[in-house]
Design a protein around this motif. Structure first.
Motif, mmCIF file in Angstrom:
data_model
loop_
_atom_site.group_PDB
_atom_site.id
_atom_site.type_symbol
_atom_site.label_atom_id
_atom_site.label_comp_id
_atom_site.label_asym_id
_atom_site.label_seq_id
_atom_site.Cartn_x
_atom_site.Cartn_y
_atom_site.Cartn_z
ATOM 1 N N TRP A 97 -27.857 50.510 39.590
ATOM 2 C CA TRP A 97 -27.719 49.171 38.965
ATOM 3 C C TRP A 97 -28.970 48.550 38.689
ATOM 4 C CZ3 TRP A 97 -29.791 45.080 41.704
ATOM 5 C CH2 TRP A 97 -30.063 45.040 42.913
ATOM 6 N N TYR B 297 -35.869 53.025 49.579
ATOM 7 C CA TYR B 297 -34.698 52.401 48.912
ATOM 8 C C TYR B 297 -33.592 53.402 49.702
ATOM 9 C CZ TYR B 297 -31.509 49.493 46.502
ATOM 10 O OH TYR B 297 -30.562 48.581 46.419
ATOM 11 N N HIS C 209 -23.201 37.886 41.359
ATOM 12 C CA HIS C 209 -23.667 36.613 41.978
ATOM 13 C C HIS C 209 -22.908 35.443 41.572
ATOM 14 C CE1 HIS C 209 -28.025 38.390 43.022
ATOM 15 N NE2 HIS C 209 -27.271 38.950 43.841
ATOM 16 N N LEU D 174 -25.943 38.507 49.246
ATOM 17 C CA LEU D 174 -26.930 39.637 48.908
ATOM 18 C C LEU D 174 -26.131 40.804 48.454
ATOM 19 C CD1 LEU D 174 -28.213 39.591 52.755
ATOM 20 C CD2 LEU D 174 -29.240 38.382 50.775
ATOM 21 N N THR D 175 -25.395 40.458 47.434
ATOM 22 C CA THR D 175 -24.624 41.309 46.623
ATOM 23 C C THR D 175 -25.483 41.741 45.324
ATOM 24 O OG1 THR D 175 -23.504 39.790 45.298
ATOM 25 C CG2 THR D 175 -22.360 40.783 47.162
ATOM 26 N N ASP E 61 -18.734 42.954 53.170
ATOM 27 C CA ASP E 61 -19.418 43.899 52.103
ATOM 28 C C ASP E 61 -17.788 44.419 51.526
ATOM 29 O OD1 ASP E 61 -21.985 45.372 51.396
ATOM 30 O OD2 ASP E 61 -20.435 46.376 50.851
ATOM 31 N N ALA E 62 -17.870 44.667 50.413
ATOM 32 C CA ALA E 62 -16.656 45.398 49.723
ATOM 33 C C ALA E 62 -16.804 46.703 49.743
ATOM 34 C CB ALA E 62 -17.121 45.064 47.969
ATOM 35 N N ARG F 260 -19.335 50.559 54.999
ATOM 36 C CA ARG F 260 -20.581 49.952 55.321
ATOM 37 C C ARG F 260 -20.392 48.782 56.053
ATOM 38 N NH1 ARG F 260 -24.774 49.484 50.131
ATOM 39 N NH2 ARG F 260 -26.810 50.537 51.285
ATOM 40 N N SER G 136 -30.177 52.550 49.179
ATOM 41 C CA SER G 136 -28.687 52.507 48.401
ATOM 42 C C SER G 136 -28.911 53.529 47.339
ATOM 43 C CB SER G 136 -28.470 51.041 48.162
ATOM 44 O OG SER G 136 -28.096 50.220 49.471
ATOM 45 N N TYR H 132 -40.648 37.667 40.353
ATOM 46 C CA TYR H 132 -41.588 37.023 41.595
ATOM 47 C C TYR H 132 -42.538 36.150 41.015
ATOM 48 C CZ TYR H 132 -39.021 39.971 44.843
ATOM 49 O OH TYR H 132 -37.741 40.272 45.659
ATOM 50 N N GLY I 13 -26.414 45.569 51.915
ATOM 51 C CA GLY I 13 -27.041 46.571 51.659
ATOM 52 C C GLY I 13 -28.521 46.846 52.126
ATOM 53 N N ASN I 14 -29.291 47.313 51.153
ATOM 54 C CA ASN I 14 -30.901 47.729 51.657
ATOM 55 C C ASN I 14 -31.411 46.235 52.039
ATOM 56 O OD1 ASN I 14 -33.662 47.500 50.465
ATOM 57 N ND2 ASN I 14 -33.117 49.616 50.985
ATOM 58 N N ILE I 15 -31.728 45.054 51.315
ATOM 59 C CA ILE I 15 -32.106 44.085 51.880
ATOM 60 C C ILE I 15 -31.481 43.324 53.061
ATOM 61 C CG2 ILE I 15 -31.163 42.316 50.340
ATOM 62 C CD1 ILE I 15 -34.967 42.942 50.907
ATOM 63 N N ARG J 257 -33.157 45.523 55.664
ATOM 64 C CA ARG J 257 -34.442 45.457 56.034
ATOM 65 C C ARG J 257 -35.139 44.418 56.561
ATOM 66 N NH1 ARG J 257 -38.109 46.791 52.335
ATOM 67 N NH2 ARG J 257 -36.893 46.172 50.407
ATOM 68 N N LYS K 77 -31.797 36.648 43.990
ATOM 69 C CA LYS K 77 -31.775 36.674 42.660
ATOM 70 C C LYS K 77 -31.148 37.631 41.845
ATOM 71 C CE LYS K 77 -35.396 39.922 43.435
ATOM 72 N NZ LYS K 77 -35.370 41.378 43.104
HETATM 73 N N1 LIG Z 1 -33.844 45.726 48.074
HETATM 74 C C1 LIG Z 1 -34.594 44.879 48.105
HETATM 75 O O1 LIG Z 1 -35.928 45.332 48.297
HETATM 76 C C2 LIG Z 1 -34.585 43.750 47.415
HETATM 77 C C3 LIG Z 1 -35.495 42.733 47.840
HETATM 78 C C4 LIG Z 1 -35.396 41.553 47.258
HETATM 79 C C5 LIG Z 1 -34.248 40.829 46.634
HETATM 80 N N2 LIG Z 1 -33.138 41.784 46.615
HETATM 81 C C6 LIG Z 1 -31.903 41.315 45.861
HETATM 82 O O2 LIG Z 1 -30.674 41.414 46.958
HETATM 83 C C7 LIG Z 1 -29.634 41.832 46.398
HETATM 84 C C8 LIG Z 1 -28.927 42.958 47.021
HETATM 85 O O3 LIG Z 1 -29.995 44.011 46.995
HETATM 86 P P1 LIG Z 1 -29.849 45.430 47.653
HETATM 87 O O4 LIG Z 1 -30.991 46.354 47.200
HETATM 88 O O5 LIG Z 1 -29.762 45.086 48.946
HETATM 89 O O6 LIG Z 1 -28.539 46.208 46.914
HETATM 90 P P2 LIG Z 1 -27.437 47.218 47.695
HETATM 91 O O7 LIG Z 1 -26.767 47.737 46.601
HETATM 92 O O8 LIG Z 1 -28.168 47.947 48.539
HETATM 93 O O9 LIG Z 1 -26.680 46.108 48.291
HETATM 94 C C9 LIG Z 1 -25.586 45.338 47.882
HETATM 95 C C10 LIG Z 1 -24.388 45.392 48.763
HETATM 96 O O10 LIG Z 1 -23.385 44.597 48.022
HETATM 97 C C11 LIG Z 1 -22.270 44.968 47.990
HETATM 98 N N3 LIG Z 1 -21.269 44.457 47.364
HETATM 99 C C12 LIG Z 1 -21.063 44.617 45.764
HETATM 100 N N4 LIG Z 1 -20.126 43.792 45.329
HETATM 101 C C13 LIG Z 1 -19.548 43.145 46.345
HETATM 102 C C14 LIG Z 1 -18.898 41.772 46.401
HETATM 103 N N5 LIG Z 1 -18.107 41.536 45.331
HETATM 104 N N6 LIG Z 1 -18.633 41.251 47.671
HETATM 105 C C15 LIG Z 1 -19.208 41.759 48.560
HETATM 106 N N7 LIG Z 1 -20.150 42.551 48.657
HETATM 107 C C16 LIG Z 1 -20.299 43.394 47.536
HETATM 108 C C17 LIG Z 1 -22.126 46.300 47.773
HETATM 109 O O11 LIG Z 1 -21.156 47.092 48.473
HETATM 110 C C18 LIG Z 1 -23.548 46.896 48.846
HETATM 111 O O12 LIG Z 1 -23.307 47.182 49.944
HETATM 112 C C19 LIG Z 1 -29.821 41.930 44.907
HETATM 113 O O13 LIG Z 1 -29.698 40.706 44.327
HETATM 114 C C20 LIG Z 1 -31.336 42.166 44.673
HETATM 115 O O14 LIG Z 1 -32.175 41.652 43.450
HETATM 116 C C21 LIG Z 1 -33.285 43.161 46.946
#
Ligand SMILES: NC(=O)c1ccc[n+]([C@@H]2O[C@H](COP(=O)([O-])OP(=O)(O)OC[C@H]3O[C@@H](n4cnc5c(N)ncnc54)[C@H](O)[C@@H]3O)[C@@H](O)[C@H]2O)c1
Length: 386
Positions: free
Chosen positions: A176, A170, A84, A78-79, A42-43, A47, A172, A191, A17-19, A22, A102
């Motif tokens: 959630w 962002y 988690h 990174l789900t 990724d589920a 994607r 995605s 943090y 996903g996003n993180i 990026r 986290k």
């Molecule tokens: N986005 C941020 O800026 C950021 C920054 C720091 C930490 N994080 C952490 O990173 C994690 C992901 O955040 P995000 O923003 O990238 O979320 P996101 O929703 O963009 O991406 C999550 C991905 O996980 C996939 N997913 C869901 N369930 C799954 C499973 N059971 N198995 C495999 N893949 C699965 C989803 O399809 C999705 O593509 C979170 O824990 C978040 O707290 C995010």
């Protein structure tokens, strides 16, 4: 544990996903000599395939298939937080070293299960956030340890925004983040909780006011722009923490955290440390070139603020990517035997604080904290200028 010395660590990312896009995927270029992005899962199959095409990565038909691949040494989870525990437990049971984003798990009991599983199998198990490994926080700890502001008496932290629904970066669906189990504390406040516990060790007790202030949101940007989001997680939390050491001199040391998804702009410093001889202020913990300011009263002249020089050298390409410092640390721990700093015990303690906030608020009382972690941490003197 397999001998990794001299080998490139084979790491997979779960969640594209996003993180991942990026921070983690670009970060691999900075460790290419010692680690390889061995695959992704990724589920969301579409994607995953799109990510694989962009980054030339191997994909898997299922999580089980990925975890059964004996070429894989380590997993980065990174789900979203709701997944988690399940993904972390499966990765550890498959014998993979693990870095999880986290929060470490959904409950303290789940975190304990993960810690015991990793310990029993001799696996490296680390948890984000990696903020303590960044240059700014490394410097901050060092200024405090030098006694620059004398004895610290309190710390004030604020990490509050409107959340990812109002965030141009962002990419995605942000729903959630506003649902039960997430909210600003596990997303942003975490943090500051890691920073405070890095500095002052485990907290003894906490109290909070926490609730929902803006129950309906609209995603302003990204793929679901215009979507209405009903908020089910507390979106506005004010917390107090007690860091006094009962076995020590028992001097008061309070932490104060504002963590919400209800703030458009917060122009003050995000972090301030007050000591009996001065004040340290960090304006922006995310700023790659962020500096620390010091106020020192003078008997002879006017009190003044000065900008402190950096103490910690950092690669230009990683100073701003402290999130990826977690992956670099995973590599250092598994391959080179470094002492784990992003310990799951600290993440469990922070999770206990996060989960206690709504309870403290609704029950109208301070909560004694039960978990702890080894403190001080063996930070070492990596890449210092002096
Ligand atoms: N986005 C941020 O800026 C950021 C920054 C720091 C930490 N994080 C952490 O990173 C994690 C992901 O955040 P995000 O923003 O990238 O979320 P996101 O929703 O963009 O991406 C999550 C991905 O996980 C996939 N997913 C869901 N369930 C799954 C499973 N059971 N198995 C495999 N893949 C699965 C989803 O399809 C999705 O593509 C979170 O824990 C978040 O707290 C995010």
């Amino acid at each position: 544990m397999r001998d990794m010395s001299g080998k490139r660590l084979q790491i997979v990312l779960i969640g594209c996903g996003n993180i991942a896009e990026r921070r983690y995927l670009p970060g691999f270029a900075t460790i290419a000599d010692r680690a390889k992005l061995a695959g992704i899962y990724d589920a969301d199959t579409a994607r995953m395939q799109a990510t694989a095409a962009r980054h030339d990565a191997r994909t898997y038909p299922s999580l089980a298939a990925l975890l059964a691949d004996t070429r894989i040494d380590a997993v980065i989870n990174l789900t979203p937080p709701a997944m988690h525990h399940e993904v972390n437990l499966a990765a550890l049971r498959a014998g993979k070293h693990l870095l999880t984003e986290k929060t470490i798990a959904g409950t303290v009991e789940q975190a304990t299960t993960l810690i015991e599983e990793a310990r029993a199998r001799g696996l490296v198990f680390l948890s984000a956030p990696a903020i303590g490994l960044g240059a700014q926080m490394t410097d901050l700890r060092r200024w405090v340890e030098r006694g620059t502001i004398g004895q610290v008496v309190s710390v004030r932290a604020q990490l509050s925004t409107m959340g990812p629904a109002a965030w141009t970066e962002y990419t995605s669906d942000p729903t959630w983040f506003y649902q039960r189990g997430v909210g600003p504390l596990p997303d942003l406040g975490i943090y500051m909780l890691h920073t405070m516990t890095d500095l002052f060790g485990p907290a003894r007790r906490m109290t909070a006011f926490s609730g929902i202030s803006i129950p309906e949101r609209v995603a302003l940007y990204g793929p679901v722009a215009g979507k209405e989001i009903t908020v089910t997680a507390d979106d506005n939390t004010q917390m107090l923490l007690d860091f006094a050491d009962p076995a020590g001199e028992g001097r008061a040391l309070w932490g104060n955290l504002d963590s919400s998804f209800c703030v458009w702009q917060a122009p003050g410093p995000q972090l301030e440390l007050y000591g009996d001889r001065g004040v340290l202020a960090v304006d922006n913990i995310y700023d790659p070139k962020g500096t620390i300011r010091l106020w020192r009263g003078s008997r002879e002249g006017e009190p003044r603020w000065e900008t402190l020089p950096p103490l910690t050298a950092w690669d230009a390409d990683t100073r701003g990517l402290y999130i990826f410092e977690g992956a670099r640390h995973l590599l250092a721990c598994v391959r080179d035997g470094a002492s784990p700093l992003l310990t799951p015990e600290q993440a469990r303690h922070v999770l206990e604080i996060i989960l206690a906030a709504p309870r403290s608020s609704r029950e109208g009382r301070a909560i004694e904290l039960e978990t702890t972690f080894a403190y001080p941490k063996p930070w070492g003197t990596r890449m210092e200028l002096e």
